[in-house]
Each structure stands twice: as C-alpha cells, then as structure tokens.
Write an enzyme that holds these catalytic residues in place. Sequence first.
Site, PDB file in Angstrom:
ATOM      1  N   LYS A  52      19.431 -28.137  51.957  1.00 34.70           N
ATOM      2  CA  LYS A  52      18.179 -27.776  51.282  1.00 34.70           C
ATOM      3  C   LYS A  52      17.541 -29.020  50.668  1.00 34.70           C
ATOM      4  O   LYS A  52      16.335 -29.233  50.789  1.00 34.70           O
ATOM      5  CB  LYS A  52      18.440 -26.704  50.216  1.00 34.70           C
ATOM      6  CG  LYS A  52      18.670 -25.333  50.823  1.00 34.70           C
ATOM      7  CD  LYS A  52      19.292 -24.351  49.851  1.00 34.70           C
ATOM      8  CE  LYS A  52      19.756 -23.109  50.588  1.00 34.70           C
ATOM      9  NZ  LYS A  52      20.666 -22.264  49.815  1.00 34.70           N
ATOM     10  N   GLN A  96      23.071 -20.786  44.202  1.00 31.31           N
ATOM     11  CA  GLN A  96      23.799 -20.655  45.465  1.00 31.31           C
ATOM     12  C   GLN A  96      24.900 -19.604  45.326  1.00 31.31           C
ATOM     13  O   GLN A  96      25.684 -19.619  44.380  1.00 31.31           O
ATOM     14  CB  GLN A  96      24.389 -22.016  45.869  1.00 31.31           C
ATOM     15  CG  GLN A  96      25.043 -22.047  47.232  1.00 31.31           C
ATOM     16  CD  GLN A  96      24.071 -21.795  48.383  1.00 31.31           C
ATOM     17  OE1 GLN A  96      22.910 -22.185  48.318  1.00 31.31           O
ATOM     18  NE2 GLN A  96      24.530 -21.140  49.420  1.00 31.31           N
ATOM     19  N   ASP A 119      14.404 -17.438  46.322  1.00 32.14           N
ATOM     20  CA  ASP A 119      15.361 -16.781  47.215  1.00 32.14           C
ATOM     21  C   ASP A 119      14.976 -15.322  47.471  1.00 32.14           C
ATOM     22  O   ASP A 119      15.504 -14.686  48.384  1.00 32.14           O
ATOM     23  CB  ASP A 119      16.755 -16.790  46.566  1.00 32.14           C
ATOM     24  CG  ASP A 119      17.727 -17.699  47.291  1.00 32.14           C
ATOM     25  OD1 ASP A 119      17.507 -18.002  48.476  1.00 32.14           O
ATOM     26  OD2 ASP A 119      18.729 -18.100  46.660  1.00 32.14           O
TER      27      ASP A 119
HETATM   28  N1  GUN Z   1      24.490 -18.239  50.266  1.00 32.20           N
HETATM   29  C1  GUN Z   1      24.315 -18.078  51.586  1.00 32.20           C
HETATM   30  N2  GUN Z   1      23.000 -17.968  51.877  1.00 32.20           N
HETATM   31  C2  GUN Z   1      22.344 -18.069  50.715  1.00 32.20           C
HETATM   32  C3  GUN Z   1      20.957 -18.055  50.357  1.00 32.20           C
HETATM   33  O1  GUN Z   1      20.053 -17.912  51.186  1.00 32.20           O
HETATM   34  N3  GUN Z   1      20.685 -18.203  49.040  1.00 32.20           N
HETATM   35  C4  GUN Z   1      21.642 -18.350  48.108  1.00 32.20           C
HETATM   36  N4  GUN Z   1      21.268 -18.481  46.828  1.00 32.20           N
HETATM   37  N5  GUN Z   1      22.928 -18.374  48.396  1.00 32.20           N
HETATM   38  C5  GUN Z   1      23.275 -18.243  49.699  1.00 32.20           C
END
Ligand code: GUN
Length: 293
Positions: A52, A96, A119
């Site tokens: 990211k 996350q 998200d």
């Molecule tokens: N863990 C796996 N995919 C994601 C996501 O898209 N966002 C977040 N915050 N955690 C994740």
Amino acid sequence: MNLIDGKKIAAEIKQEIALEVKKMIDKEERPPHLAAILVGNDPASETYVNSKAKACKEVGFDSSTYKFESNIEEEELLKTVEFLNNDPDIDGFIVQLPLPDHIDEQKVIQAISPRKDVDGFHPENVGRMTIGLPAYVSATPNGIMELLKRSDMKTAGKNCVILGRSNIVGRPVSILMSRTTEPGNATVTVCHSKTQNLAAITASADILIVAIGRPEFVTADMVKEGAVVIDVGIHRVPSAKTKSGFRLIGDVKYDEVAPKTSQITPVPGGVGPMTIVSLLMNTLRARKNEIYP
Ligand code: GUN
C-alpha cells in the site's frame, strides 16, 4: 474467450490518479495522505501494508504507517485511531486486519471516523453502500465493480451468481450487483456452504463471481457456456515448474473453465491488482471530500 486484464486496468487507473495528484501539486495543494495501522508482525499483513505504501508513492500520495507490537492494549490502539480521526493532514486510514485475539476488531473498526474509513468497513459506510448513498466501498468489491465497468460489461437483467457470503467480498458484491446503478441491476443469487444443488445454480449464471476461498473449486461443469467469470481467490501452491517453487492459483480451475467463458479474470493479474487501486481511489475521494462533503 477474452481476458479481463486487471493488471492493465489497475495501471490505467493509477495513471489517472497520478495525473489528478499532479494537478493538485501544480495548484500548490497538498497530495492525498493515507495512513495504515499495523499491529504485530504477521508477514502477510506486513506485505499488504508495504504494498500500500509503495502504491501511494507511485501515484504521489503521502503515506504513513503506525506500527505496534502484538501485545498493544486495545485502549492504546483506540487512542491512535482517535488521533488519526482528528489529524487534519490524514485523509484516510486503515487498520490492517486481522488484529490479535485480545483486541475487539469490531470495536476498533467502529472507532474509525466513517469520513476516514477508506477501507469501507465501518457499519455506516456498509449501510450507506447498501441503500445506494455515496459511501466508501471496500477494496475487493469496489475493484470487481470497476473491472466490470471498465470492461463495458452489461449486467442489467443478467443472472449473477456469487459464491461466498463474507463481509468483505461476497455480501457487499451481492448488494452492489443488485443496486440500481451500473454495473448492477442484476438478478443476484448468493451461494454458500449450506447451499444445495450448487453446480446447478452456478451453471445458470451469466456472471459468476467466485470468492469461496477454496483452490480450484469451480470446475468446467459448473459454468455455463459464454459466462463471465470473476475469480477472487488467490492461493499459493507448490510447483515444480517455477523458480520460486510456488505458483498462484484461484478459486476457479482456470485451464478447463476459461475456454467455456466469454470473459474471465486470470489469477494472478485479475482482481488482485484492483484491490490496492481501490484503496487509492477511496483515498483520493477522501482528499476531495467527495463522499462526506
Ligand atoms: N487484511 C486483508 N485485507 C485487508 C484489507 O483490505 N483491509 C484491511 N484493513 N485489512 C486487510
């Protein structure tokens, strides 16, 4: 059969975002800023957060990562969420997942300001998405819709079958596909672990979206001739043919299913590359106050 090239579409969207950021900077406005909270040292989570940050850099966004040990108290994590909620330099942030067991994941998600919830996991954004109000839609569903849109897919009136009912893919996609917006207006069926006569249902699909989390679960007999197949799965399996000793496969048995389809997403290079791009799109929307003016 046509390939839906997620890698190419994602690269095009990144270019469009980078161009918008350049315009902001030319006007001496600050670029979008995405922050991530990372708890513990789960390798997959570290990889996601690093990807990211890399993607942010590529399009000219600022990014910050707040790292904590896995034994962080819930209270301290909530304080960081509150800090980011109130930091005017941060447009959006993510926590996350998964979080360690001693932390109430829902409590943390619900502490995030919906305005900064890029998200799209906060119930307010999920609710807004459900009733068709502007909302942050989570990365994978948003990525799938963007793939359909940019492939000029006509979805109105089509039978769309979704395999999987998870909160982060199957359920939101089912809502988006049944909404009155385009892509959408589909007749949606959601299949899951309790579904009976699964193969007969999937074989009726004009559009089959597979997010079941089981390697090569969908076989040719389960797919209608000429269907569109979107494969959300990604699994690493041993392979004697690659240098790394691994290869990536999806939830669909690609070699036998692809020849029957009109369009299909490959794994890798289909839905995967769209997810981070979706997060970038949401962060740009946050910078522009598009969802919550
Ligand atoms: N863990 C796996 N995919 C994601 C996501 O898209 N966002 C977040 N915050 N955690 C994740």
